[in-house]
Design a protein around this motif. Structure first.
Motif, PDB file in Angstrom:
ATOM      1  N   HIS A 149      -9.283  30.479  38.474  1.00 34.72           N
ATOM      2  CA  HIS A 149      -9.506  31.683  37.645  1.00 34.72           C
ATOM      3  C   HIS A 149     -10.998  31.878  37.354  1.00 34.72           C
ATOM      4  O   HIS A 149     -11.427  32.006  36.205  1.00 34.72           O
ATOM      5  N   ASP A 191      -6.022  30.796  32.257  1.00 36.23           N
ATOM      6  CA  ASP A 191      -6.391  31.650  31.115  1.00 36.23           C
ATOM      7  C   ASP A 191      -6.363  30.933  29.765  1.00 36.23           C
ATOM      8  O   ASP A 191      -6.243  31.571  28.724  1.00 36.23           O
ATOM      9  N   ASP A 226      -3.791  41.394  35.282  1.00 33.24           N
ATOM     10  CA  ASP A 226      -4.065  40.640  36.514  1.00 33.24           C
ATOM     11  C   ASP A 226      -2.996  39.588  36.800  1.00 33.24           C
ATOM     12  O   ASP A 226      -3.036  38.935  37.842  1.00 33.24           O
ATOM     13  N   HIS A 227      -1.994  39.467  35.909  1.00 37.22           N
ATOM     14  CA  HIS A 227      -0.917  38.502  36.122  1.00 37.22           C
ATOM     15  C   HIS A 227       0.458  39.155  36.307  1.00 37.22           C
ATOM     16  O   HIS A 227       1.414  38.469  36.642  1.00 37.22           O
ATOM     17  N   HIS A 262       1.508  35.119  31.247  1.00 39.80           N
ATOM     18  CA  HIS A 262       1.252  36.060  30.153  1.00 39.80           C
ATOM     19  C   HIS A 262       1.184  37.479  30.705  1.00 39.80           C
ATOM     20  O   HIS A 262       1.281  37.692  31.918  1.00 39.80           O
TER      21      HIS A 262
HETATM   22 ZN   LIG Z   1      -6.186  36.227  33.993  1.00 41.87          ZN
END
Ligand SMILES: [Zn+2]
Ligand SMILES: [Zn+2]
Ligand SMILES: [Zn+2]
Length: 254
Positions: A224, A171, A78-79, A74
């Motif tokens: 995560h 997530d 942070d990705h 997504h």
């Molecule tokens: Zn994340």
């Protein structure tokens, strides 16, 4: 197939800047967590999941010298925000890096990294081509079949991925039955849990364990994490027999 967890922390990483909690001050190397990232080595092919802000250091620390394709979960920062650091692979492999993403995520990559996709490229810019994942259909990367798994991240539909007997989900806060069925039969499941308390867009530890029970893999790993989960040494004691904490650098063979 070899899986390497490159980063197992939530968006701020652990330690959190300026935080003096027991987790952020911990001497246990398992309590230090970079932002999310996974390397899948299958046959001769190296597939990366996400390009977070720690990408460069993750590639160095884990001695990754080749990436053939990137799968995006997504568009949260942070990705994706480490995308620029794919340049060494562009230079050595002489390829435009294939980036697989949902159409919405692809549009965000185009908006945030316009210079990467410009017709008028600055010399030395990263080079990538976007491959839109339409209708959650399977992807083929150098003969490897990758099954996208749709999960909900709060109100946002995002993707996890299954390759053979392995699946990675980050997530998530909800997975519908159709997608739980797509996970059935995996031997190894990596799944996110932020902390013990509930959260609007991430599974809590109990919710992740509930999901693991439904999928029933041989082994599951929790990723995560927030510093609010507590010390790894403490929360791992309460896990079911087939569930383990993840940590940065963990290697799993499937
Ligand atoms: Zn994340
Ligand atoms: Zn802390
Ligand atoms: Zn997110």
């Amino acid at each position: 197939m070899k899986i390497t967890l490159l980063g197992t922390g939530t968006s701020q990483g652990i330690p959190v800047v300026g935080c003096n909690c027991v987790v952020c001050m911990s001497d246990d190397p398992r309590d230090s967590r970079l932002r999310s990232g996974v390397l899948i080595e299958v046959g001769e092919t190296n597939i990366l999941i996400d390009t977070g802000p720690d990408l460069r250091y993750q590639m160095l620390r884990n001695k990754v010298n080749r990436v053939d394709a990137i799968l995006y979960t997504h568009e949260h920062n942070d990705h994706i925000i480490g995308l620029d650091d794919i340049r060494p692979f562009n230079f050595t492999q002489k390829i435009d890096m294939p980036l697989y993403a949902l159409p919405r995520v692809a549009d965000e990559l185009l908006a945030r990294f316009g210079y990467v996709f410009s017709d008028n490229q600055y010399p030395g810019s990263p080079r990538a081509i976007i491959k839109r994942i339409e209708d959650f259909g399977v992807i083929e990367i150098k003969g490897q079949i990758v099954q996208p798994i749709q999960v909900m991240h709060g109100n946002l539909p995002i993707l996890g991925y299954r390759i053979g007997d392995f699946a990675f989900i980050t997530d998530a806060s909800y997975i519908n039955n159709e997608n739980i069925q797509r996970l059935k039969g995996v031997k190894i499941l990596i799944i996110n849990a932020l902390r013990k308390e509930s959260h609007h867009s991430h599974f809590s530890l109990d919710q992740a364990i509930g999901l693991i029970e439904q999928v029933n893999p041989q082994k599951a790993y929790i990723t995560h994490l927030s510093h609010r989960m507590g010390l790894t040494n403490d929360w791992e004691k309460d896990l079911p027999n087939n569930v383990f904490p993840s940590y940065d650098g963990l290697e799993i063979f499937v």
